[in-house]
Design a protein around this motif. Structure first.
Motif, PDB file in Angstrom:
ATOM      1  N   GLN A 749       0.807  -1.224   0.000  1.00 40.10           N
ATOM      2  CA  GLN A 749       0.000   0.000   0.000  1.00 40.10           C
ATOM      3  C   GLN A 749       0.836   1.268   0.000  1.00 40.10           C
ATOM      4  O   GLN A 749       0.432   2.288  -0.559  1.00 40.10           O
ATOM      5  CB  GLN A 749      -0.915   0.027   1.232  1.00 40.10           C
ATOM      6  CG  GLN A 749      -2.038  -0.994   1.202  1.00 40.10           C
ATOM      7  CD  GLN A 749      -2.833  -0.963   2.496  1.00 40.10           C
ATOM      8  OE1 GLN A 749      -3.000   0.082   3.114  1.00 40.10           O
ATOM      9  NE2 GLN A 749      -3.318  -2.106   2.924  1.00 40.10           N
ATOM     10  N   CYS A 750       1.993   1.207   0.672  1.00 39.17           N
ATOM     11  CA  CYS A 750       2.711   2.452   0.941  1.00 39.17           C
ATOM     12  C   CYS A 750       4.001   2.623   0.141  1.00 39.17           C
ATOM     13  O   CYS A 750       4.564   3.715   0.121  1.00 39.17           O
ATOM     14  CB  CYS A 750       3.028   2.569   2.422  1.00 39.17           C
ATOM     15  SG  CYS A 750       1.556   2.512   3.455  1.00 39.17           S
TER      16      CYS A 750
ATOM     17  N   TRP B  67     -19.072  -4.279   0.999  1.00 34.55           N
ATOM     18  CA  TRP B  67     -17.855  -3.506   0.717  1.00 34.55           C
ATOM     19  C   TRP B  67     -16.957  -3.609   1.926  1.00 34.55           C
ATOM     20  O   TRP B  67     -17.333  -3.208   3.030  1.00 34.55           O
ATOM     21  CB  TRP B  67     -18.248  -2.057   0.444  1.00 34.55           C
ATOM     22  CG  TRP B  67     -17.129  -1.164  -0.027  1.00 34.55           C
ATOM     23  CD1 TRP B  67     -16.841  -0.832  -1.315  1.00 34.55           C
ATOM     24  CD2 TRP B  67     -16.179  -0.449   0.794  1.00 34.55           C
ATOM     25  NE1 TRP B  67     -15.765   0.037  -1.367  1.00 34.55           N
ATOM     26  CE2 TRP B  67     -15.336   0.287  -0.087  1.00 34.55           C
ATOM     27  CE3 TRP B  67     -15.944  -0.359   2.163  1.00 34.55           C
ATOM     28  CZ2 TRP B  67     -14.298   1.099   0.371  1.00 34.55           C
ATOM     29  CZ3 TRP B  67     -14.903   0.448   2.617  1.00 34.55           C
ATOM     30  CH2 TRP B  67     -14.082   1.161   1.722  1.00 34.55           C
ATOM     31  N   MET B  68     -15.772  -4.148   1.747  1.00 36.97           N
ATOM     32  CA  MET B  68     -14.855  -4.347   2.873  1.00 36.97           C
ATOM     33  C   MET B  68     -13.727  -3.320   2.880  1.00 36.97           C
ATOM     34  O   MET B  68     -13.236  -2.933   3.935  1.00 36.97           O
ATOM     35  CB  MET B  68     -14.245  -5.748   2.816  1.00 36.97           C
ATOM     36  CG  MET B  68     -15.268  -6.870   2.956  1.00 36.97           C
ATOM     37  SD  MET B  68     -15.944  -6.977   4.632  1.00 36.97           S
ATOM     38  CE  MET B  68     -14.702  -7.996   5.419  1.00 36.97           C
ATOM     39  N   SER B  69     -13.282  -2.938   1.706  1.00 34.36           N
ATOM     40  CA  SER B  69     -12.216  -1.938   1.580  1.00 34.36           C
ATOM     41  C   SER B  69     -12.235  -1.503   0.118  1.00 34.36           C
ATOM     42  O   SER B  69     -13.002  -2.047  -0.672  1.00 34.36           O
ATOM     43  CB  SER B  69     -10.866  -2.545   1.992  1.00 34.36           C
ATOM     44  OG  SER B  69     -10.169  -3.061   0.879  1.00 34.36           O
ATOM     45  N   ARG B 139     -17.071  -2.455   9.832  1.00 36.69           N
ATOM     46  CA  ARG B 139     -15.936  -3.240  10.321  1.00 36.69           C
ATOM     47  C   ARG B 139     -15.349  -2.485  11.504  1.00 36.69           C
ATOM     48  O   ARG B 139     -15.109  -1.282  11.426  1.00 36.69           O
ATOM     49  CB  ARG B 139     -14.874  -3.402   9.235  1.00 36.69           C
ATOM     50  CG  ARG B 139     -15.382  -4.109   8.002  1.00 36.69           C
ATOM     51  CD  ARG B 139     -14.273  -4.273   6.979  1.00 36.69           C
ATOM     52  NE  ARG B 139     -13.294  -5.281   7.408  1.00 36.69           N
ATOM     53  CZ  ARG B 139     -12.209  -5.596   6.680  1.00 36.69           C
ATOM     54  NH1 ARG B 139     -11.953  -4.971   5.550  1.00 36.69           N
ATOM     55  NH2 ARG B 139     -11.377  -6.534   7.112  1.00 36.69           N
TER      56      ARG B 139
ATOM     57  N   ARG C  55       1.752   8.086   9.677  1.00 30.88           N
ATOM     58  CA  ARG C  55       1.071   6.960   9.042  1.00 30.88           C
ATOM     59  C   ARG C  55       0.147   6.303  10.059  1.00 30.88           C
ATOM     60  O   ARG C  55       0.523   6.124  11.213  1.00 30.88           O
ATOM     61  CB  ARG C  55       2.099   5.907   8.599  1.00 30.88           C
ATOM     62  CG  ARG C  55       2.889   6.238   7.360  1.00 30.88           C
ATOM     63  CD  ARG C  55       4.262   5.538   7.321  1.00 30.88           C
ATOM     64  NE  ARG C  55       4.313   4.239   7.963  1.00 30.88           N
ATOM     65  CZ  ARG C  55       4.076   3.069   7.344  1.00 30.88           C
ATOM     66  NH1 ARG C  55       3.769   3.023   6.061  1.00 30.88           N
ATOM     67  NH2 ARG C  55       4.174   1.931   8.010  1.00 30.88           N
ATOM     68  N   ARG C  57      -2.860   2.989  10.245  1.00 32.32           N
ATOM     69  CA  ARG C  57      -3.563   1.925   9.510  1.00 32.32           C
ATOM     70  C   ARG C  57      -4.915   1.695  10.155  1.00 32.32           C
ATOM     71  O   ARG C  57      -5.021   1.575  11.380  1.00 32.32           O
ATOM     72  CB  ARG C  57      -2.753   0.628   9.541  1.00 32.32           C
ATOM     73  CG  ARG C  57      -3.402  -0.457   8.703  1.00 32.32           C
ATOM     74  CD  ARG C  57      -2.574  -1.728   8.662  1.00 32.32           C
ATOM     75  NE  ARG C  57      -3.195  -2.676   7.750  1.00 32.32           N
ATOM     76  CZ  ARG C  57      -3.397  -3.958   8.026  1.00 32.32           C
ATOM     77  NH1 ARG C  57      -3.015  -4.451   9.186  1.00 32.32           N
ATOM     78  NH2 ARG C  57      -3.975  -4.757   7.154  1.00 32.32           N
ATOM     79  N   CYS C  62     -11.054  -1.052   7.341  1.00 32.57           N
ATOM     80  CA  CYS C  62     -10.800  -1.483   5.967  1.00 32.57           C
ATOM     81  C   CYS C  62      -9.374  -1.979   5.765  1.00 32.57           C
ATOM     82  O   CYS C  62      -9.038  -2.451   4.692  1.00 32.57           O
ATOM     83  CB  CYS C  62     -11.129  -0.355   4.997  1.00 32.57           C
ATOM     84  SG  CYS C  62     -10.026   1.056   5.110  1.00 32.57           S
ATOM     85  N   GLY C  63      -8.520  -1.836   6.790  1.00 32.45           N
ATOM     86  CA  GLY C  63      -7.172  -2.383   6.693  1.00 32.45           C
ATOM     87  C   GLY C  63      -6.198  -1.535   5.902  1.00 32.45           C
ATOM     88  O   GLY C  63      -5.065  -1.954   5.665  1.00 32.45           O
ATOM     89  N   LYS C  64      -6.640  -0.355   5.493  1.00 34.69           N
ATOM     90  CA  LYS C  64      -5.769   0.462   4.646  1.00 34.69           C
ATOM     91  C   LYS C  64      -4.932   1.442   5.462  1.00 34.69           C
ATOM     92  O   LYS C  64      -5.352   1.950   6.499  1.00 34.69           O
ATOM     93  CB  LYS C  64      -6.629   1.259   3.650  1.00 34.69           C
ATOM     94  CG  LYS C  64      -7.351   0.393   2.634  1.00 34.69           C
ATOM     95  CD  LYS C  64      -6.381  -0.411   1.793  1.00 34.69           C
ATOM     96  CE  LYS C  64      -7.100  -1.262   0.761  1.00 34.69           C
ATOM     97  NZ  LYS C  64      -6.217  -2.295   0.194  1.00 34.69           N
ATOM     98  N   TRP C  65      -3.748   1.680   4.965  1.00 29.89           N
ATOM     99  CA  TRP C  65      -2.874   2.704   5.536  1.00 29.89           C
ATOM    100  C   TRP C  65      -3.310   4.066   5.008  1.00 29.89           C
ATOM    101  O   TRP C  65      -3.609   4.214   3.834  1.00 29.89           O
ATOM    102  CB  TRP C  65      -1.426   2.465   5.130  1.00 29.89           C
ATOM    103  CG  TRP C  65      -0.754   1.381   5.909  1.00 29.89           C
ATOM    104  CD1 TRP C  65      -0.624   0.074   5.523  1.00 29.89           C
ATOM    105  CD2 TRP C  65      -0.142   1.488   7.185  1.00 29.89           C
ATOM    106  NE1 TRP C  65       0.035  -0.637   6.488  1.00 29.89           N
ATOM    107  CE2 TRP C  65       0.347   0.201   7.526  1.00 29.89           C
ATOM    108  CE3 TRP C  65       0.049   2.541   8.088  1.00 29.89           C
ATOM    109  CZ2 TRP C  65       1.023  -0.057   8.728  1.00 29.89           C
ATOM    110  CZ3 TRP C  65       0.715   2.274   9.276  1.00 29.89           C
ATOM    111  CH2 TRP C  65       1.189   0.995   9.592  1.00 29.89           C
ATOM    112  N   ALA C  83      -2.408   6.934   1.411  1.00 31.55           N
ATOM    113  CA  ALA C  83      -0.956   6.819   1.553  1.00 31.55           C
ATOM    114  C   ALA C  83      -0.209   6.848   0.219  1.00 31.55           C
ATOM    115  O   ALA C  83       1.002   6.979   0.208  1.00 31.55           O
ATOM    116  CB  ALA C  83      -0.627   5.526   2.303  1.00 31.55           C
TER     117      ALA C  83
END
Lengths: 1003, 183, 107
Positions: A749-750, B67-69, B139, C55, C57, C62-65, C83
């Motif tokens: 992701q980063c 929709w999870m992400s 979530r 940063r 997370r 949603c698990g995203k950074w 990010a």
């Protein structure tokens, strides 16, 4: 004496009598009483002893500011120490005992400290117990600890339950007095989501007690109407018995709701900790009255004036028959008037001001009360109860003018706004010279995430002390909050309280102002911690200028009441001694909680079975049924071994090792991490992640891989399987699955967000069983369904198929050195598959084995274990794993880190095996000793053991460890220290002890 | 071949709301960028629904897509239908970068039912139920573990990892004990 | 306890739903970099009293950074953003400049 009055009492229900005991003595009270009110009604003024001098102490206040009246409440599994009687609601059967005395409340041996008081000044401990140094640990500290402490911690497990809950609102109003109610009304009518909290069981605060009149009605009536109106609003929630304990960043507030303190054992949670997220917070927390500092102001019977009024009006309790009122402001006259109106004697009002004037003063005069203007109290006389007061000129040095017999003293030194919640998150204060108090500075409010004000204050907590001013302020502040929330107040007529013309107060910090040292050493500032005016002045003479240092040196304000009564008085005395202005000296820091919160509420539901999550594999129930002894692996519970009747754990482990090596062992390997990595760039990605090359791994094959962090240190390992052209399955350690998955996502992701790779953590999708030992193939062939022969499924390959009808994926990998298959089946079939293996394997000697047997077998083979051979400072090269590191790759995570000169040095501690000369097992944690000592005089070391076991296979102790330039020292004998102080000699050997050529796993 | 077993074998707890473990429920994690070719077709084929908006779940009979992400969807369907659905997704998205995996066995699913179902969840999750939209898939965490839930009929469907099924069930049952209504 | 809005899913997440990831906008130095560059990348972290980029997370979501710009002294949050950028977005820079005229820039 103190007693129950024949009539009155706005909060009690005389038809509901309640029985309770204090120190075993049976007493009676009414529903609606606090324990404090009920004790006073039973003439129990003496309730405890002070912390340091063990002086007799009585009830001083009627609210959470009470410093003295702390008791043990309940017994056994419902024992709660340090409960304030003034905020404890009475219930039938309540048991209370006093604390901090020995052997009894009436006769306390510790009182000798009182006679030695002049030898126990501020900082006494610091000054006295310094020398000789060893005495602190062995003599002074144990003795001090023995005598310290208030209540005793309960010994039994708490019988009650506690819980937590989240709440969200636009506006949190703290305090259900008239200011809080009015603010909630304004915000509620405007449509805001409002949560209104009140720490007491009833609404309205002081106004109904003080006889205020709002919109032409008694305040109590207005309060009832306001509460009814708020209860009728869908968008408003009211919670009584709920104390806002702390304000934190971004509108986060913790509040402690006493759900069932007053109904113990009714099955409801005792407390509920609310975790509130508020858009804005408005504090309407009122004000706390200050004591006056005169000699003997700690003798039981000396109370806060407004609290005396509370007892009379709210609970129909007279704290004394003859009460002298001493004050520096008009509010004290309300108490004198209330006492007189209840038919009690007020022999005198001692007013430090020379010319008191105002409506209340006039009313007192009209009632014929004796007013001693310009006077102060020279001394209170009495032991366990006030007997008289000697009065003097306030401006003088304490020469006694008159002595007045009385059994109670009601003192008022002015009011301090409750600014705690305002201050918790950085709100600043300003000094109000007229009222001699700190009040919130609206220009320096605590800030929210948007940079705007997070906390507003209204009413008395904002320094608006009269009912009229407080109501008007609440309307205005609520309007300001609504504007900040982007909402508009509805047009409504604001309630108006009748104004009472009060004369100005006069700050009085010491009474009389020229008091001698002798008098000052009897003037208490902090009742609970026994800090006197003389102590603070001594600190100043000794050079303490900072209020924060003085606080810690004298312990002023450090007791469980956190200085609610003492802080301002102490500060003023310090300022006086330093000849400085009060605001210059500054305040100490206000920290949560406002009132102590019981640990049960902070723990909430997290106790017993749900203290923390336990992760269970699909076979967990089978393990439990079959006597597994579990060990924690992260949050997982894994069988350590399966002891049989009469077996020790060690015997069980050794049996499991031997059986697996000779016949057939079954291991629940479900906890092993499993991460799918897929995409056109997946190979390239894995080549960056692992030290080796994964992109070239053929479909159908497995390869062992190492992962390092950017510093180059080994972080995880496992076998990678190539599933198809674009898909890999990465096994991680049991504890590492979530961490490694997060690590992968972080880089995707980063850093390399343009790479086309998706990952999925499928650890829990599969139950995985290691089928291990010479008979492994036989049992699988018996189950049938797929070809598991050496030719069809050679070492380090995998295949999909079915076994005994179960859909599975079979990996030919080995962590034991034996013929071994790791078989993954969907978790929903895991338990059945495990049982099927046992059933089919019975004839081949199948036994389950646990993690300890697994560890021993891998150590016999010289396989490293993350967390044993690694500790965050070990690189793969230290473990001779160079074969798993690609030399060709331009980059991988950790490559640059490993190039640092101290990591690339030849003088690293590197992995070798050790065999003790006497066959014994090297103790865990042992170091290889080296000649000489280091700069600290400690013996030098040149290596350490990392894995050490008795090998049931080889029937001797084996070990792996890190040794300085180890691999070049094969055959050398080195010496390990042991924890018992001895040493053990061991020979440096190859770490692979068993089947060096790998013939067994490759059959 | 055995019958698939959910983590707790359908445990039930009656409090001021009812907690029921349901399942096994079929679930597929589908990872793909929203603009991936064939995505809508794959979801239609596997879950029978359209693509959900951000943080929403769309339901169609016993199937749903959540929709999870930004690049992950949860397909909910009967356990026995997972194999076919995976095939359909693979076909619809052939040549288009995606990842579809069966996670049916990796999850435990609960129903929290009753008028005050929300109160039980409000004890475990830092979620503003007043702001929870219709059809929102949230979530978050339930006490100390990850969880997801959405409102469905007279209660909520709660999903967590299989290994912590017992923990989550016990949490929900504790929160639903009579006498601990939030009032 | 901080409240940060996840720029991907719009949840106003409290800190317990997030994992911290320390300083944002670091440039990775791999093989071939000097000791000084590697040291700066690996160990030398900013710790300003004031504007800082971090940063985070959305671990329990949603698990995203994502990245956040906030003031470490007042905890004012100037904004959160995905990010996948090399430097802070212009509108966040503008907002910080408006709120903190003395700010020297993110580098």
């Amino acid at each position: 004496m103190s007693t129950r009055l024949a009539k009155g009492g706005r909060l009690i229900d005389r038809s509901a009598a309640l029985d309770f005991t204090f120190n075993g003595k049976r007493m009676k009270g009414f529903a609606g009483d606090t324990l404090g009110a009920a004790l006073l009604a039973n003439d129990q003024m003496l309730v405890g002893r002070s912390f340091k001098y063990h002086r007799p102490r009585g009830i001083v206040a009627a609210g959470p500011e009470e410093p003295n009246a702390l008791v043990n409440l309940g017994s056994g599994a419902r024992l709660e120490p340090n409960q304030r009687v003034t905020i404890t609601e009475l219930f039938d059967g309540l048991e209370a005992t006093s604390q901090n005395h020995w052997p009894s409340l009436e006769f306390d041996v510790g009182v000798v400290n009182n006679y030695a008081a002049r030898f126990l000044p501020a900082g006494f401990y610091y000054k006295t117990f310094i020398h000789p140094r060893p005495f602190w640990k062995h003599v002074f500290e144990p003795v001090i600890r023995q005598s310290a402490g208030l209540g005793k911690a309960p010994k039994d497990r708490d019988a009650d339950r506690y819980e937590q809950a989240y709440a969200f609102c636009d506006l949190l109003v703290v305090g259900g007095g008239i200011a809080g109610l009015q603010a909630a009304l304004v915000a509620g009518r405007a449509g805001a989501r409002v949560l209104l909290l009140e720490q007491a069981a009833h609404w309205g605060g002081r106004a109904p007690v003080d006889g205020d009149v709002i919109d032409g009605k008694p305040a109590g009536e207005w309060v009832d109407e306001a509460v009814a109106a708020l209860e009728g609003m869908e968008n408003v929630t009211l919670r009584a018995r709920c104390m806002a304990a702390g304000v934190y960043d971004h509108g986060y507030v913790l509040a402690d709701e006493k759900v069932a303190d007053h109904t113990p054992g009714d099955g409801r949670p005792k407390h509920r900790l609310w975790r509130i997220r508020a858009g804005k917070i408005l504090t309407a927390t009122g004000a706390i009255e200050r004591p006056l500092s005169f000699a003997g102001n700690d003798i039981p019977g000396v109370m806060l004036a407004a609290s005396v009024r509370d007892y009379v009006v709210n609970w129909a309790v007279s704290p004394g028959d003859r009460t002298v009122v001493v004050t520096n402001n008009d509010d004290g006259y309300r108490t004198a008037i209330a006492l007189r109106e209840a038919g009690l004697a007020v022999p005198a009002i001692v007013d430090a001001r020379s010319a008191p004037a105002g409506a209340l003063v006039e009313k007192a005069r009209a009632l014929g009360l004796r007013i001693e203007a310009g006077r102060g109290i020279a001394k209170v006389k009495g032991g366990k109860r006030v007997t008289s007061v000697a009065i003097c000129l306030q401006a003088g040095e304490g020469a006694v003018i008159d002595e007045i017999a009385c059994d109670a003293v009601a003192m008022s030194g002015g009011w301090s706004p409750v600014v705690h919640l305002w201050s918790h998150c950085g709100g600043k204060l300003t000094w109000d010279r007229v009222q001699a108090c700190f009040r919130p500075d609206p220009g320096r409010a605590p800030l929210n995430h948007d940079g705007g004000a997070m906390v507003y204050a209204a009413g008395a907590s904002n320094g608006e002390m009269t009912a009229a001013a407080a109501l008007a302020d609440a309307t205005e502040q609520a309007g300001a909050v609504l504007a900040a929330l982007g909402m508009k107040p509805k047009r409504a007529k604001a309630p108006v309280a009748e104004a009472v013309a009060e004369g100005p107060m006069e700050a009085v910090w010491i009474m009389p102002q020229g008091a001698s040292v002798e008098l000052k050493s009897k003037m208490w500032l902090d009742y609970q911690n026994d800090v006197k005016v003389s102590d603070v002045q001594l600190a100043a003479r000794e050079g303490y200028e900072s209020v924060e240092h003085t606080k810690r040196y004298t312990t002023l304000g450090m007791a469980t009441d956190q200085g609610k009564l003492s802080n301002i008085n102490g500060l003023a005395v310090l300022a006086g001694a330093l000849n400085a202005d009060i605001p210059q000296v500054g305040t100490t820091t206000f920290r949560p909680p406002y009132v102590p919160v019981t640990l049960g509420a902070l723990a909430g539901e997290a106790r017993g079975e749900i203290f923390q999550p336990l992760r269970r594999t699909p076979m967990h129930d089978w393990h439990e049924r079959n006597g597994a002894y579990f060990e924690p692996v992260g949050l997982w519970r894994r069988p350590y071994c399966f002891p049989r009747a009469g077996e020790t754990h060690e015997q069980a482990v050794h049996r499991e090792v031997v059986n697996t090596r000779e016949r057939l062992g079954l291991l629940d390997a479900s906890t092993l991490g499993k991460i799918i990595v897929k995409g056109p760039d997946a190979g390239r990605f894995l080549d960056m992640l692992y030290t080796g090359v994964m992109s070239t791994l053929p479909v159908g094959k497995c390869r062992y891989g190492l992962m390092c962090n950017e510093q180059g240190f080994l972080s995880d390992d496992g076998v990678v399987a190539r599933i198809d052209e674009e898909t890999w399955l990465c096994h991680t350690t049991s504890g590492g699955a979530d961490r490694i998955h997060a690590w992968m996502e972080d880089w995707l992701q980063c850093e390399w967000w343009d790479w086309q790779v998706f990952t999925a953590n499928v650890t829990e999708q599969y139950a995985q069983v290691a089928v291990v030992g010479p008979n492994a193939r036989k049992v699988l062939e018996k189950l049938g369904g797929m070809d598991v022969s050496k030719e069809a499924l050679p070492f380090m390959t995998w295949a999909d198929g079915t076994l005994g009808g179960f859909p599975c994926r079979v990996y030919r990998i080995s962590f034991s050195g034996e013929l071994s298959y790791e078989i993954a089946v969907p978790a929903s079939h895991g338990a059945a598959f495990w049982e099927a293996l046992h059933a089919a394997g019975a004839e081949f000697g199948a036994m389950p084995y646990g993690t300890e047997a697994l560890h021993i077998m891998r150590a016999e083979k010289g396989f490293i274990m993350i967390g044993d051979e690694t500790d965050g400072t070990v690189i793969p090269q230290d473990l001779n794993l160079d074969w798993a590191i690609s030399k060709k790759k331009a980059d991988y995570l950790g490559k640059r880190g490993q190039a640092r000169n101290f990591l690339a040095s030849a003088d690293r501690w590197k992995l070798v095996g050790f065999e003790t000369l006497d066959g014994s097992v090297i103790p865990d944690g042992s170091y290889v000793v080296a000649p000489g000592v280091n700069a600290n005089g400690q013996g030098n070391t040149q290596g350490r053991v990392t894995s050490t076991y008795y090998s049931p296979t080889l029937k001797k102790g084996i070990a792996m460890g890190l040794l300085l330039r180890g691999p070049s020292r094969m055959g050398e004998v080195v010496e390990f220290n042991t924890v018992t102080g001895g040493t053990v000699k061991a020979r440096v050997v190859d770490p692979v002890f068993y089947d060096k050529d790998g013939e067994k796993q490759n059959v | 071949m055995s019958e698939p077993k959910s983590a707790l074998g359908g445990a039930v707890s009656e409090g001021f709301v009812t907690i029921r473990e349901i399942g096994p429920v079929g679930m597929i994690t589908l990872r793909a960028k929203p603009d991936a070719a064939g995505l809508a077709k794959a979801v239609k084929a596997a879950a029978g629904t359209g693509l959900p908006e951000v943080r929403r779940i769309v339901t169609e009979g016993d199937r749903a897509c959540g929709w999870m992400s930004p690049d992950e969807y949860l397909l909910v369907l009967p356990y026995a239908a997972v194999g076919g659905a995976l095939e359909a997704v693979g076909k619809a998205m052939a040549g288009s970068h995606h990842l579809a995996v069966d996670v049916s066995d990796a999850r435990a699913v609960f129903r929290v039912e009753g008028a005050k179902a929300e109160q039980v969840l409000a004890k475990l999750s830092p979620v503003d139920f007043g702001a929870l939209a219709t059809g929102e898939l949230r979530r978050t965490r339930a006490a100390q573990v990850a969880a997801a839930f959405w409102k469905d009929g007279d209660g909520f469907t709660v999903v967590c990892f299989r290994s912590v099924a017992r923990y989550v069930f016990d949490l929900l049952a504790t929160g639903a004990k009579p006498g601990s209504e939030l009032g | 306890m901080l409240l940060l809005e996840c720029p991907y899913c719009g949840v106003k997440a409290e800190e317990t739903e997030l994992s911290p990831g320390y300083e944002a906008h670091l440039k990775r130095y791999g093989p071939g970099s000097t000791d000084e560059e590697f040291e700066a990348y690996m160990f030398a972290r900013k710790n300003p009293k004031g504007v800082h980029f971090e940063r985070w997370r959305h671990t329990y979501g949603c698990g995203k950074w994502f990245l956040a710009a906030r003031c470490t002294a007042t905890l004012e949050v100037f904004g959160t953003y995905p990010a996948q950028v090399g430097e802070p977005p212009a509108e966040i820079i503008e907002k910080i400049k408006a709120r903190r005229p003395d700010w020297k820039g993110y580098k």
